[in-house]
Design a protein around this motif. Sequence first.
Motif, mmCIF file in Angstrom:
data_model
loop_
_atom_site.group_PDB
_atom_site.id
_atom_site.type_symbol
_atom_site.label_atom_id
_atom_site.label_comp_id
_atom_site.label_asym_id
_atom_site.label_seq_id
_atom_site.Cartn_x
_atom_site.Cartn_y
_atom_site.Cartn_z
ATOM 1 N N ASP A 1 0.732 -0.879 -0.223
ATOM 2 C CA ASP A 1 0.133 -0.309 -0.107
ATOM 3 C C ASP A 1 0.864 1.151 0.267
ATOM 4 O O ASP A 1 1.875 1.163 0.528
ATOM 5 N N ASP A 2 0.561 1.907 -1.059
ATOM 6 C CA ASP A 2 1.842 3.345 -0.777
ATOM 7 C C ASP A 2 3.274 3.033 -1.180
ATOM 8 O O ASP A 2 3.746 3.811 -0.516
ATOM 9 N N GLY A 3 2.959 2.429 -1.710
ATOM 10 C CA GLY A 3 4.801 1.700 -1.758
ATOM 11 C C GLY A 3 5.473 0.968 -0.423
ATOM 12 O O GLY A 3 6.786 1.251 -0.657
ATOM 13 N N MET A 4 4.822 1.128 0.499
ATOM 14 C CA MET A 4 5.431 0.203 1.733
ATOM 15 C C MET A 4 4.880 -1.396 1.774
ATOM 16 O O MET A 4 3.732 -1.638 0.757
ATOM 17 N N GLN A 5 5.566 -1.856 2.182
ATOM 18 C CA GLN A 5 5.168 -3.338 2.714
ATOM 19 C C GLN A 5 5.298 -3.221 3.899
ATOM 20 O O GLN A 5 5.928 -3.766 4.635
ATOM 21 N N LEU A 6 3.130 -3.724 4.247
ATOM 22 C CA LEU A 6 2.893 -3.256 5.446
ATOM 23 C C LEU A 6 2.747 -5.119 6.187
ATOM 24 O O LEU A 6 2.139 -5.996 5.422
ATOM 25 N N CYS A 7 2.892 -5.069 7.128
ATOM 26 C CA CYS A 7 2.838 -6.594 8.057
ATOM 27 C C CYS A 7 2.831 -5.879 9.831
ATOM 28 O O CYS A 7 2.222 -4.883 10.207
ATOM 29 N N ASP A 8 3.056 -7.127 10.599
ATOM 30 C CA ASP A 8 2.127 -6.913 11.763
ATOM 31 C C ASP A 8 3.523 -5.947 12.469
ATOM 32 O O ASP A 8 4.378 -5.815 12.832
ATOM 33 N N PHE A 9 2.502 -4.912 13.269
ATOM 34 C CA PHE A 9 3.188 -4.212 13.689
ATOM 35 C C PHE A 9 4.013 -4.747 14.948
ATOM 36 O O PHE A 9 5.350 -4.567 15.275
ATOM 37 N N ALA A 10 3.811 -5.768 15.524
ATOM 38 C CA ALA A 10 4.679 -6.290 16.348
ATOM 39 C C ALA A 10 5.982 -7.306 16.418
ATOM 40 O O ALA A 10 7.154 -7.944 17.096
ATOM 41 N N ILE A 11 5.965 -7.496 14.893
ATOM 42 C CA ILE A 11 7.488 -7.559 14.125
ATOM 43 C C ILE A 11 8.374 -6.776 14.516
ATOM 44 O O ILE A 11 9.401 -7.708 15.162
ATOM 45 N N ARG A 12 8.464 -5.788 14.481
ATOM 46 C CA ARG A 12 9.111 -4.803 15.037
ATOM 47 C C ARG A 12 9.553 -4.497 16.010
ATOM 48 O O ARG A 12 10.197 -4.112 16.253
ATOM 49 N N TYR A 13 7.733 -4.260 16.703
ATOM 50 C CA TYR A 13 8.412 -3.023 17.714
ATOM 51 C C TYR A 13 7.653 -4.105 19.276
ATOM 52 O O TYR A 13 7.411 -3.579 20.038
ATOM 53 N N GLY A 14 6.946 -4.560 18.602
ATOM 54 C CA GLY A 14 6.495 -5.551 19.910
ATOM 55 C C GLY A 14 4.935 -4.897 20.507
ATOM 56 O O GLY A 14 3.858 -4.624 19.422
ATOM 57 N N CYS A 15 4.900 -4.616 21.761
ATOM 58 C CA CYS A 15 3.139 -4.128 22.146
ATOM 59 C C CYS A 15 2.679 -3.034 20.927
ATOM 60 O O CYS A 15 3.931 -2.281 21.270
ATOM 61 N N PRO A 16 1.397 -2.965 20.848
ATOM 62 C CA PRO A 16 1.052 -1.750 20.147
ATOM 63 C C PRO A 16 0.179 -1.120 21.641
ATOM 64 O O PRO A 16 -0.890 -0.396 20.704
ATOM 65 N N PHE A 17 1.003 -0.203 22.584
ATOM 66 C CA PHE A 17 0.518 0.625 23.418
ATOM 67 C C PHE A 17 0.998 1.417 22.958
ATOM 68 O O PHE A 17 0.085 2.601 23.814
ATOM 69 N N PHE A 18 1.591 2.105 22.328
ATOM 70 C CA PHE A 18 1.762 3.446 22.171
ATOM 71 C C PHE A 18 0.742 4.134 21.459
ATOM 72 O O PHE A 18 0.586 5.572 21.894
ATOM 73 N N PRO A 19 -0.214 3.659 20.877
ATOM 74 C CA PRO A 19 -1.678 4.482 20.082
ATOM 75 C C PRO A 19 -2.034 5.686 21.622
ATOM 76 O O PRO A 19 -2.971 5.294 21.526
ATOM 77 N N LEU A 20 -1.972 4.610 22.504
ATOM 78 C CA LEU A 20 -3.167 4.711 23.519
ATOM 79 C C LEU A 20 -2.198 5.576 24.336
ATOM 80 O O LEU A 20 -3.043 7.078 25.148
#
Length: 233
Positions: A144-163
Amino acid sequence: MKIGVAFSGSGIGAASAHVFAEELRKCSLAIEMLSVTSLAAVPSLLWTRGIQMDTIAELMNLFSAEKTPYAGLKMLERMGAFQTMPVCNLAVNSVDAATGISVIYSDIVSSDAWNLKVLPLTGNESVALSSTISPYKGSESFSDDGMQLCDFAIRYGCPFFPLKMAGMERLLSVSFAGGDAPAQIAADSLSSLTGKNADLHYTVKLIDVTDTREQIQTFVQEHIAEIYDKMLF
């Protein structure tokens, strides 16, 4: 007290992540916002749209029966599963595998950082879920939009920072471990490590595939005293 909950994982429990959220609600713990990645994002989004528990279970069975997760998401979209109005705030998280740029789909957070792109969730539900679900069932990253997107946790782990970005005052992290792919195993470990930066973290690994709903409900009840203590006081 504004409570935010982060879900991650592709294990057998991830397809029933909504059960954890619903059990908290039944215990009078109001969730202000969910932040999710990977397979756990699919039932979580359905739950935030106010869909009944039994209906979510049926939809997830249909989703899982499809040959690819992307076909399953298209099927849910055709059925109108994403059309109801949200009853709980949600952030769906993915990451560009090549550059490390995070992509968040959410209607209540914003960012102008070079390494963080925030896009609207409403109207983009299928794209958001497609972006975060790899490598579930061995699926390839989503272009999407030139990016190869996948599971956030693979790179950064727990996705709590948007909270944190949204001003949540208490953070609960839950990782549903058990994915078989090497990337999923690594993501589980990273989620457990980074989740400890939340006020409370649990790794939930279910063994019996026959009744994930009851197992998750039991897990919440066994830990509810600790959850009350960390989330409310």
